[in-house]
Design an enzyme around this catalytic site. Structure first.
Site, short mmCIF file in Angstrom:
data_model
loop_
_atom_site.label_atom_id
_atom_site.label_comp_id
_atom_site.label_asym_id
_atom_site.label_seq_id
_atom_site.Cartn_x
_atom_site.Cartn_y
_atom_site.Cartn_z
N CYS A 138 22.64 -24.25 -44.47
CA CYS A 138 23.38 -24.33 -43.19
C CYS A 138 24.15 -25.64 -43.11
CB CYS A 138 22.40 -24.20 -42.02
SG CYS A 138 23.24 -24.30 -40.41
N CYS A 141 24.16 -27.23 -39.64
CA CYS A 141 22.89 -27.90 -39.31
C CYS A 141 22.76 -29.25 -40.01
CB CYS A 141 21.70 -27.03 -39.73
SG CYS A 141 21.80 -25.31 -39.23
N ASP A 142 23.13 -29.29 -41.28
CA ASP A 142 22.77 -30.43 -42.12
C ASP A 142 23.93 -31.24 -42.68
OD1 ASP A 142 20.09 -29.66 -41.79
OD2 ASP A 142 20.18 -28.30 -43.49
#
Length: 313
Positions: A138, A141-142
């Site tokens: 992701c 997300c990261d």
């Protein structure tokens, strides 16, 4: 038997499931939640969560899930650490829905499905070894953690193209590894990739290994599947972008699914094609796949279930 019929059962325990539980419990639906094999869902494999409102200093995925669970239990949600293995849904309004956790039969007037979707991986042992240490599925997300660094994206479809162009705004360089000699992504996405100067696409290349000290990614080991020549790319992050598989296997042939197996919901609601069955979170969202959107849809599912049950009286 009547006293054993539950008002609301929630299948799955990520942000969507626990938010649904919080709202359903506060509406006095006395929900019972079945966590499945991965209590807390995908977020339990995420080390740092910095984009969920209300955590100014960030939080780990497991900590956030524990907070959500405690909040749901505060309103007397009953949490079962069991997996639902079978479902038989009624097709009539007011009908009873049956679920099984092993040999245990559960009967409910409404069911909120929040079983999520599982990111697909290549199956390399190194993916597990470096999970949380540089391997991710992701970018949204990261990606923030790789500012100014070099990363690899594995994949050839729209997901890979989207992840790569998102990361390109944050990182120094993105290398996309494409197994074949072309990308499967839409023309618009391929055009966007081509026009992003810090993205390099390596066709006919596959990830075969990952190297690094202390379980932190330092190098991607790749092979040219035409020449069989192997090489190494110095990177800090490896993003696997080969798609997600929604966890809908036990609901097939009952609930309407799209071509990729995601549950179809009536736009603007969490309603499925069956009365009293609602779907929330990533199991019905192939687009956003964020904790905050999952939580929002969990709220919708509980409110839709409350309204449905209220109209049965």
């Amino acid at each position: 038997m009547e006293e054993n019929i539950l008002e609301c059962v929630i299948v799955g325990s990520g942000p969507a499931g626990f938010t649904a539980a919080i709202y359903a419990a506060r509406a006095d639906l006395k929900p019972e939640l079945y966590t499945g094999l991965e209590p807390g869902g995908q977020l339990t494999t995420t080390t740092e969560v910095d984009n969920f409102p209300g955590y100014p200093n960030g939080v780990t995925g497991p900590e956030m899930m524990m907070d959500l669970q405690k909040q749901a239990e505060r309103f007397e949600t009953k949490v079962h650490y069991e997996m639902i293995t079978k479902a038989e849904f009624s097709t009539v309004v007011g009908g009873n829905h049956k679920l099984w956790a092993g040999n245990k039969e559960i009967v409910a007037k409404s069911v909120i499905i929040s079983t999520g979707a599982t990111a697909k991986y290549l199956g390399l042992d190194d993916e597990k070894k470096y999970s949380g240490g540089g391997v991710s599925a992701c970018a949204t997300c990261d990606g923030f953690f790789y500012k100014g660094k070099d990363v690899v994206v594995v994949g050839a479809g729209d997901t890979a193209a989207e992840e790569a162009t998102y990361l390109a705004k944050l990182v120094n360089k993105v290398t996309i590894l494409v197994r074949k000699d072309y990308m499967r992504a839409s023309k618009a996405m391929i055009h966007r990739v081509s026009n992003t100067p810090n993205i390099e696409v390596k066709f006919n290349h596959e990830l075969i290994g990952i190297e690094g000290e202390n379980s932190l990614v330092e190098r991607a080991v790749v092979i040219n599947n035409q020449t069989q020549e192997t090489s190494k790319i110095d990177v800090h992050g490896i993003f696997i972008a080969i798609g997600h598989k929604p966890n809908t296997e036990i609901f097939k042939n009952q609930i309407t699914l799209d071509d990729n197996g995601y549950i179809n919901t009536i736009p603007g609601t969490s309603k499925t094609n069956l009365p009293g069955i609602f779907a929330v979170g990533d199991v019905q969202d192939s687009h956003y796949r964020q904790a905050i959107t999952a939580a929002g849809s969990g709220c919708m599912g509980a409110m839709d279930a409350e309204k449905y049950l209220g109209e049965l009286i």
